[in-house]
Scaffold this motif. Structure first.
Motif: not given
Length: 390
Positions: A167, A169, A312, A314-316, A318-319, A351
């Protein structure tokens, strides 16, 4: 062992007689003036100050006839008294210890304390005793490892690295406007001086000179991005000066302003350096074992574990995990294990926000530059892959 000295009896008798005479003189002076302090002053004038006291004490300590020939132990004993210590002859400087600066030497210096005629040192050498270490995942249960990625988890959250990778980004360099913001919440952090990388310190491994602090590291990263045609905004504000404690309060305002001014930004890098000191004071520098003259990098990611609003995280994370996987695949031990912490480090603003530590204060600037450029190159390749895939 201290060698025992011997003195002829008649010499010792003369010394003791002199001591008795001076003692009697002191009592007479005290009676005459009615002031012991004044009597002592008069006695010093009459008897030659501390030199007489030194001669008298030599009779009791059985010192050499020449009071200038004293052992280290004798000097230590006599120095405990300001009166006796003032009469000690100055020791000869040793070859390993330069003589102290005298007043006439100081007079030759300008008001700034620098010798106008002397050239500054052209280079230096990093001090011995800094221990190089390649940091890898440990055996603690806090480490989560999968698919070449290790995370040191300081939270109670359960982490699924494969899911995070799936996931992650996309970072695209397509479109108008700058894509990368580089800034430094702790801009004045610096490294161990070495070679010609000399600077005026503003604190312990800190400097306001942007040629040698984190701003310089950011400039090196910026050059890599721009060489690939990716627009960069480099915020060179010293957010930790003059108040270190307010650094994040100030940097969050700067990031917000840049996001408003440049809505095209997709990656925000807060570039720092770490510090590793053992309990015994040993300083460590982190080195990438597979790359010469190269520090390690470490990404530090925030979360909402303290209850702060951070939609943000979890998005950060993941990146950051995707970048960590790319680093591990290309440069092996260039990256230390990624760290997840409860606080958010201002990463809640957008993000694509990452805090990256480049080396430690034990590393040299050149080691940090090598690591920073390799990190930026890896991110560039990820962005180019996303653009070609799109």
């Amino acid at each position: 062992m201290r060698k025992k000295r011997t003195t002829r009896p008649w010499v010792r008798g003369l010394r003791l007689g002199a001591a008795a005479l001076v003692a009697a003189l002191a009592l007479w002076l005290a009676w005459l003036v009615g002031d012991p302090a004044a009597a002592l002053d008069n006695l010093r004038e009459l008897a030659g100050s501390a030199q007489v006291a030194l001669a008298l004490l030599s009779a009791e300590l059985d010192l050499e006839e020449d009071p200038g020939i004293l052992s280290g132990w004798d000097r230590l004993v006599l120095a405990q008294s300001s009166l006796l210590g003032s009469g000690l002859p100055a020791p000869e400087p040793s070859a390993s210890q330069p003589p102290p600066v005298q007043s006439q030497d100081l007079a030759e210096l300008d008001p700034a304390g620098e010798d106008e005629d002397a050239d500054p040192p052209a280079s230096t050498t990093a001090p011995e005793g800094i221990i190089p270490k390649t940091m890898v995942a440990g055996s603690s249960a806090k480490y989560v490892t999968a698919e070449g990625v290790s995370i040191y988890n300081h939270t109670d959250y359960t982490l699924d690295i494969p899911a995070l990778l799936a996931n992650a980004p996309q970072l695209s360099a397509a479109g108008e406007g700058p894509k990368v913001l580089i800034y430094h919440s702790h801009a004045t952090e610096s490294y161990t001086m070495d070679g010609t990388d000399l600077y005026e310190p503003s604190g312990d491994h800190r400097t306001l000179d942007t040629n040698y602090n984190m701003v310089r590291v950011g400039e090196e990263m910026k050059a890599v991005f721009e060489a690939a045609g990716i627009g960069v905004v480099h915020d060179t504000t010293l957010y930790d000066y003059p108040s270190y404690n307010d650094a994040y309060v100030r940097s969050v305002e700067g990031v917000a302003e840049n996001l408003k001014k440049y809505p095209s930004l997709v990656l925000l890098l807060d570039v720092h350096r770490d510090a590793l000191v053992a309990n015994d004071g040993t300083i460590y520098k982190v080195v990438a074992g597979t790359v010469d003259n190269c520090a390690q990098v470490m990404m530090v990611m925030g979360s909402d574990a303290t209850g702060q609003v951070h939609p943000n995280w979890k998005v950060n994370l993941a990146l950051a995990v995707s970048i960590q996987a790319a680093l591990s695949g290309k440069w092996s031990t260039l990256a230390r294990p990624l760290v997840l912490r409860p606080t958010r480090f201002n990463q809640h603003l957008s993000t694509g926000t990452i805090l990256v530590e480049v080396g430690t204060h034990g590393n040299t600037l050149q080691e940090a530059i090598t690591a920073a450029r390799l990190y930026a190159r890896t991110v560039v390749e990820l962005m180019e892959q996303e653009e070609s895939a799109g």
